[in-house]
Write a protein that holds these residues in place. Structure first.
Motif, PDB file in Angstrom:
ATOM      1  N   THR A  53      12.210  14.577   9.206  1.00 13.15           N
ATOM      2  CA  THR A  53      12.942  14.643  10.471  1.00 13.15           C
ATOM      3  C   THR A  53      12.243  13.819  11.538  1.00 13.15           C
ATOM      4  O   THR A  53      12.880  13.052  12.279  1.00 13.15           O
ATOM      5  N   ASP A  54      10.908  13.956  11.613  1.00 16.41           N
ATOM      6  CA  ASP A  54      10.146  13.194  12.612  1.00 16.41           C
ATOM      7  C   ASP A  54      10.165  11.700  12.322  1.00 16.41           C
ATOM      8  O   ASP A  54      10.288  10.877  13.239  1.00 16.41           O
ATOM      9  N   ALA A  55      10.044  11.354  11.042  1.00 18.70           N
ATOM     10  CA  ALA A  55       9.898   9.943  10.688  1.00 18.70           C
ATOM     11  C   ALA A  55      11.224   9.194  10.662  1.00 18.70           C
ATOM     12  O   ALA A  55      11.259   7.983  10.943  1.00 18.70           O
ATOM     13  N   LEU A  56      12.295   9.879  10.352  1.00 26.00           N
ATOM     14  CA  LEU A  56      13.556   9.186  10.110  1.00 26.00           C
ATOM     15  C   LEU A  56      14.665   9.635  11.063  1.00 26.00           C
ATOM     16  O   LEU A  56      15.272   8.806  11.748  1.00 26.00           O
ATOM     17  N   MET A  93      11.798  -0.677   4.488  1.00 19.86           N
ATOM     18  CA  MET A  93      11.448  -0.279   3.130  1.00 19.86           C
ATOM     19  C   MET A  93      10.223   0.630   3.125  1.00 19.86           C
ATOM     20  O   MET A  93      10.150   1.600   2.352  1.00 19.86           O
ATOM     21  N   SER A  94       9.273   0.351   3.992  1.00 21.94           N
ATOM     22  CA  SER A  94       8.048   1.157   4.052  1.00 21.94           C
ATOM     23  C   SER A  94       8.331   2.550   4.606  1.00 21.94           C
ATOM     24  O   SER A  94       7.799   3.556   4.109  1.00 21.94           O
ATOM     25  N   ILE A  95       9.152   2.627   5.643  1.00 22.13           N
ATOM     26  CA  ILE A  95       9.494   3.935   6.236  1.00 22.13           C
ATOM     27  C   ILE A  95      10.231   4.801   5.214  1.00 22.13           C
ATOM     28  O   ILE A  95       9.923   5.989   5.044  1.00 22.13           O
ATOM     29  N   ALA A 141      17.745   5.009   2.699  1.00 23.52           N
ATOM     30  CA  ALA A 141      17.595   5.601   4.040  1.00 23.52           C
ATOM     31  C   ALA A 141      18.578   6.756   4.219  1.00 23.52           C
ATOM     32  O   ALA A 141      18.208   7.842   4.694  1.00 23.52           O
ATOM     33  N   LEU A 142      19.822   6.543   3.813  1.00 24.44           N
ATOM     34  CA  LEU A 142      20.818   7.616   3.919  1.00 24.44           C
ATOM     35  C   LEU A 142      20.489   8.781   2.994  1.00 24.44           C
ATOM     36  O   LEU A 142      20.730   9.943   3.324  1.00 24.44           O
ATOM     37  N   TRP A 145       0.831  -1.205   0.000  1.00 23.70           N
ATOM     38  CA  TRP A 145       0.000   0.000   0.000  1.00 23.70           C
ATOM     39  C   TRP A 145       0.874   1.267   0.000  1.00 23.70           C
ATOM     40  O   TRP A 145       0.668   2.180  -0.796  1.00 23.70           O
ATOM     41  N   VAL A 146       1.843   1.302   0.914  1.00 29.99           N
ATOM     42  CA  VAL A 146       2.711   2.476   1.017  1.00 29.99           C
ATOM     43  C   VAL A 146       3.488   2.691  -0.283  1.00 29.99           C
ATOM     44  O   VAL A 146       3.674   3.824  -0.735  1.00 29.99           O
ATOM     45  N   ASP A 147       3.893   1.596  -0.895  1.00 27.91           N
ATOM     46  CA  ASP A 147       4.716   1.684  -2.099  1.00 27.91           C
ATOM     47  C   ASP A 147       3.958   2.275  -3.279  1.00 27.91           C
ATOM     48  O   ASP A 147       4.578   2.816  -4.208  1.00 27.91           O
TER      49      ASP A 147
END
Length: 735
Positions: A110-113, A87-89, A158-159, A39-41
Motif C-alpha cells: 500500500t505504501d509503495a504502490l 520494473m524495480s518498484i 503493477a495492476l 539488484w532488486v530483481d
C-alpha cells in the motif's frame, strides 16, 4: 524531487557495492540505475529494496512524460529511466509476498504502490498508448529500449500487485479511470495470439526454470482474469452494475466484451487440454497447470457475475456460444486435472480444483437456465457440448448441484429442440463412464436423478414415436403472415385456438381474406365467438412446440387424474363461491408436474376487456367442474401461463386425431404401471368426450421382478366410443 534526510540515511545502510551506484542513479545515469534494478530483481533483502524506492520514484515525475515518444536522446533517456524504475518498484512489491506475513506485506505494498498511484498511473497509461499497438510489433520501436513485452510486463504486474492489496482493491473498484484502463488492457491481452508475445522472461516464472509457465501470453492472461474480476470483487450485484457498464463503455459495448470473455475461456481450455501431451509432469508443470485451472474457474465465475447483473450481457453471451464454450473448456481440462499424480500434495490440490471448477460451471449453467430469456438455446448448447456425460462421471464431487441441474431438464423437454438434443444425449451415455478415463465414480443421488430425467424424456419420446408432434398446421396455412399473429391482440376463441398454433388471423376472422387464402374449410363450425384474448409473450419456442406441448399436457392430465382431483377438491374449499368457474392449471415449469385450480377472475388480465366468464358455460367437451385449462411454462426468464393448447387445437382443427389419442393412451397406460398407486377416476379426454380407465387385479400366481408390490393393480384401458363422461373407479389400491 530531493530525498529526505531519513531516506538518505537508509541508503547509507546498503552494501557498499550498491551505494556506489545510488548517487549516479539518483542523478539519472542509466547505467547506475540499471545496476540497482538488477539488484532488486535478484535480492531477497526486503529492507534494502524498500530503501531504494525513493530513487525510483525520483524518475517518475508525471510532468516530464513526453507527449510523443520522439527518437531524441532526451526523450529516450526519460523513457528508459521510467521503465527501469517501474520494473524495480513492481518487483519490490512482488518480493514481499512469501517473505513477510500477510498483514505487513499488504501495508508495505500500500505504501509503495497504492499511495504513489497518482505518480505511477500516468506512466502506465503512456506505455499503453504508445508501446502496445495491435498486433504487437515483432521488434522494439526504433530508437527505444522499450518493447511491447516490457510494456505488457510493467502494466499487468503493477495492476496485479494493486489487486492483492486491500487498499488497491478499493481503488480499483472506485476509480473510473483505472477501471477503463483495465478494460482496455484486458481486451488487448485477450486478442493476443500465442506467437505474438511468445518470449521468455524470467520475471514471469515461478521458479526461474523454463517450462509451460514461461509463455508470457499465458501468464498475463492469468493476471488479467484476476484483475478484471477484482473490478467488481465482493460488491453486491446492484452496486457492481455501474462498474460493469463502465467496463463495457471502455471496451466499446457488449460485442467486444463478450468476444473477449469467451476468448479467455477458450484459450485456457485449449491450453490445459494440450498439457495432457506433456511427457514428464514435474512440480513446475503442475503449478502452471493449476494456475491455468484457477484462471479458467475465475473466468467462468466472472460470466456468472455479469449474467446476473446485466440481462443483455447474459443473452449476448448465450448468443455467442458461452454455454458451449464453458462446457468444452471443462471437458478439455478434466482429463489433465484428474490425471495429476506427481505427489500427494499436488494430487490433493488437483482434487480441490476439480470440485471448484465443476461447482463454478454448475453455478453458471444454473443462472442461465433459471434467469435467461435464452434458456432453451442455452440448454441445447450444454447438452450438445456433452455436459451430461461429465455430470454422470464427476457428479460425485458435488452431488447436490449435479442432481439439481439434472432436475432442471424435464421442464424443458416439451420443446422440440431440447427433446431432440436430449435424445442424442441418451444415445451417447451408454459408454459415458469410460469415455474420459478411469476416474469416474457413480453417485447414488446423481444416478437416481438421472433415471428420473430419462424416464420423463422416454415418456414423451414414446408418444412421439407413435405419432407426429410436428407442426401439422404448416400445411394448412400458406399465408406469409401466418407466424406474426402473436404481435396483435386476439379477440375471439377462434383466434385463440388457431392463432395459438401459428395460423394467420386472416383464416379465422369471418369475411377477411378467405378468398385470398382459400382456408375456409379450416375453421370448424363448432367455434364460438367468445371474446377472449391470450398472449403467449412472443415466445417462438412455445409457438413452435405447441403440438408437442399439447401431447405432454394430455399425457400429464391423463396420468395424474388423482392429483387433479385433489387440486380441484382443495380449490372448491378455498373458493366455495366460484366452484363453477375454476381454471385447472398444470405447472410444467417444475418437476414433478403440479396441479392447482383458481377462479377464472384471477386470470382477468389475460382476457379481452369485453370477455364475460359466464359465456364459457357454452363450451362443450370440457371436463367436469373446471371450465378452462391452463399451463404454466418456462421458456424464458419468467414463467408464463398459457391457456390449454389442447383446447385450442381441438376446437380449431379437431386435433389431436384418433392416432394421437391412441398414442397418448398407450403411453399413459405404460406410465401408470410405474406409479404404483393410482387414484380413482382417471379420466382421459379425447375429442368431445372421454376415454375411460378401468382396472383389473393382477394375477398373484406369477410374481414379477418389477418394482410393483404383489398386491398392486395394473391398469387396463377399456376404450368407450360414446361421448359421455364416464368414470369407472378402480378397486382400492394398496398404498
Amino acid at each position: 524531487m530531493p530525498l529526505t534526510a531519513q531516506e538518505r540515511t537508509a541508503l547509507k545502510s546498503l552494501p557498499k557495492r550498491i551505494q556506489r551506484s545510488t548517487d549516479g542513479a539518483l542523478e539519472g545515469v542509466v547505467h547506475d540505475l540499471r545496476k540497482l534494478h538488477h539488484w532488486v530483481d535478484n535480492s531477497t533483502d526486503v529492507e534494502a529494496n524498500m530503501a531504494l524506492l525513493p530513487i525510483f520514484y525520483n524518475h517518475l515525475d508525471p510532468t516530464v512524460i513526453p507527449d510523443q515518444p520522439l527518437p531524441t536522446d532526451e526523450v529516450q533517456k526519460v523513457i528508459v529511466l521510467a521503465k527501469l524504475s517501474l520494473m524495480s518498484i513492481v518487483q519490490t512489491c512482488a518480493s514481499l509476498r512469501g517473505v513477510l506475513n500477510e498483514s505487513l506485506a499488504d501495508k508495505m505494498i500500500t505504501d509503495a504502490l497504492v499511495r504513489r498511484w497518482n505518480t505511477l498511473f500516468p506512466w502506465l497509461q503512456f506505455m499503453y498508448r504508445h508501446f502496445l499497438p495491435f498486433p504487437p510489433r515483432k521488434d522494439p520501436q526504433k530508437g527505444f529500449d522499450m518493447s511491447d513485452v516490457d510494456a505488457v510486463s510493467i502494466t499487468t504486474r503493477a495492476l496485479s500487485q494493486m489487486a492483492v492489496s486491500v487498499a488497491g482493491q478499493q481503488l480499483i473498484q472506485t476509480n473510473i479511470s483505472v477501471q477503463q484502463f483495465i478494460a482496455k488492457l484486458w481486451l488487448y491481452i485477450g486478442k493476443l495470439k500465442d506467437e505474438d508475445l511468445l518470449r521468455h522472461d524470467a520475471s514471469f516464472r515461478h521458479d526461474g526454470k523454463e517450462g509451460v509457465d514461461d509463455e508470457m501470453t499465458g501468464h498475463v492472461r492469468r493476471i488479467m482474469v484476476g484483475i478484471i474480476t477484482t473490478c467488481m470483487g465482493a460488491l453486491p450485484a446492484p452496486s457492481a452494475l455501474p462498474t460493469l457498464h463502465n467496463l463495457l463503455d471502455a471496451m466499446g459495448g457488449y460485442e467486444p466484451f463478450v468476444g473477449s470473455a469467451l476468448r479467455y475461456i477458450r484459450w485456457f481450455g485449449r491450453k490445459i487440454g494440450d498439457m495432457k501431451n506433456h511427457k514428464t509432469a514435474n512440480y513446475g508443470f503442475v503449478t502452471a497447470m493449476l494456475g491455468f485451472v484457477d484462471a479458467l474457474s475465475i473466468s467462468i465465475r466472472f460470466l456468472s457475475l455479469v449474467s446476473i447483473m446485466d440481462a443483455t450481457c447474459q443473452e449476448e453471451l448465450i448468443l455467442h456460444g458461452a454455454p458451449s464454450d464453458v462446457v468444452t473448456a471443462l471437458l478439455q481440462t478434466w482429463p489433465v486435472l484428474v490425471g495429476t499424480r506427481v505427489s500427494p500434495s499436488t494430487e490433493t490440490s488437483a482434487a480441490e480444483r476439480c470440485t471448484m471448477i465443476l461447482e463454478d460451471t454448475f453455478d453458471y449453467i444454473d443462472v442461465i437456465l433459471r434467469q435467461s430469456e435464452a434458456c432453451i438455446p442455452a440448454l441445447c448448447q450444454v447438452l450438445h457440448a456433452g455436459f451430461i456425460q461429465l455430470v454422470l462421471q464427476a457428479g460425485f464431487r458435488c452431488p447436490q448441484m449435479a442432481s439439481s441441474f439434472l432436475k432442471l431438464i424435464p421442464r424443458f423437454l416439451m420443446y422440440h429442440k431440447v427433446l431432440h438434443h436430449f435424445q442424442k444425449v441418451m444415445d451417447r451415455t451408454a459408454d459415458s463412464m469410460t469415455r474420459l478415463g478411469p476416474h469416474a465414480k457413480k453417485d447414488d443421488e446423481v444416478q437416481q436423478s438421472w433415471i428420473l430425467v430419462q424416464q420423463a424424456a422416454r415418456q414423451i419420446l414414446n408418444i412421439c414415436r407413435k405419432t407426429s408432434p410436428l407442426p401439422f398446421y404448416e400445411q394448412k396455412c400458406a399465408n406469409s403472415e401466418a407466424y406474426d399473429v402473436f404481435s396483435v391482440h386476439m379477440t375471439t376463441m377462434s383466434v385463440l385456438a388457431i392463432g395459438a398454433v401459428g395460423v394467420s388471423s386472416h383464416d379465422i376472422v369471418p369475411g377477411v381474406a378467405r378468398e385470398q387464402t382459400g382456408k375456409a374449410d379450416i375453421v370448424p363450425h363448432a367455434l364460438s365467438s367468445i371474446q377472449l384474448v391470450v398472449c403467449f409473450g412472443g415466445s417462438k419456442h412455445i409457438r413452435g412446440s405447441l403440438p408437442l406441448i399439447m401431447l405432454v399436457e394430455t399425457f400429464n392430465y391423463s396420468l395424474y387424474a388423482d392429483r387433479i382431483q385433489e387440486a380441484m377438491e382443495q380449490a372448491r374449499k378455498d373458493y366455495p363461491e366460484d366452484i363453477d368457474y375454476l381454471v385447472l392449471e398444470t405447472d410444467l415449469s417444475v418437476y414433478p408436474v403440479t396441479f392447482s385450480a383458481r377462479p377464472v377472475q384471477q386470470y382477468a388480465d389475460r382476457f379481452d376487456p369485453r370477455f364475460d366468464p359466464v359465456m364459457l358455460k357454452e363450451l362443450k367437451g370440457l371436463p367436469g367442474k373446471h371450465i378452462l385449462m391452463a399451463l404454466k411454462l418456462r421458456a424464458g426468464r419468467e414463467e408464463c401461463i398459457v391457456f390449454s393448447p389442447r383446447m385450442g387445437l381441438t376446437l380449431a382443427f379437431q386435433w389431436p386425431a384418433a392416432r394421437e389419442e391412441e398414442a397418448v393412451l398407450s403411453s399413459v397406460q405404460e406410465a401408470l404401471v410405474s406409479r404404483l398407486a393410482v387414484g380413482p377416476g382417471n379420466v382421459i379426454k379425447t375429442g368431445d368426450g372421454f376415454k375411460v380407465v378401468e382396472y383389473k387385479q393382477a394375477p398373484l400366481t406369477h410374481p414379477t421382478p418389477s418394482l410393483l408390490p404383489t398386491n398392486s393393480l395394473i391398469p387396463v384401458y377399456r376404450l368407450r366410443e360414446d361421448s359421455n363422461i364416464r368414470i369407472v373407479p378402480p378397486p382400492t389400491v394398496a398404498r
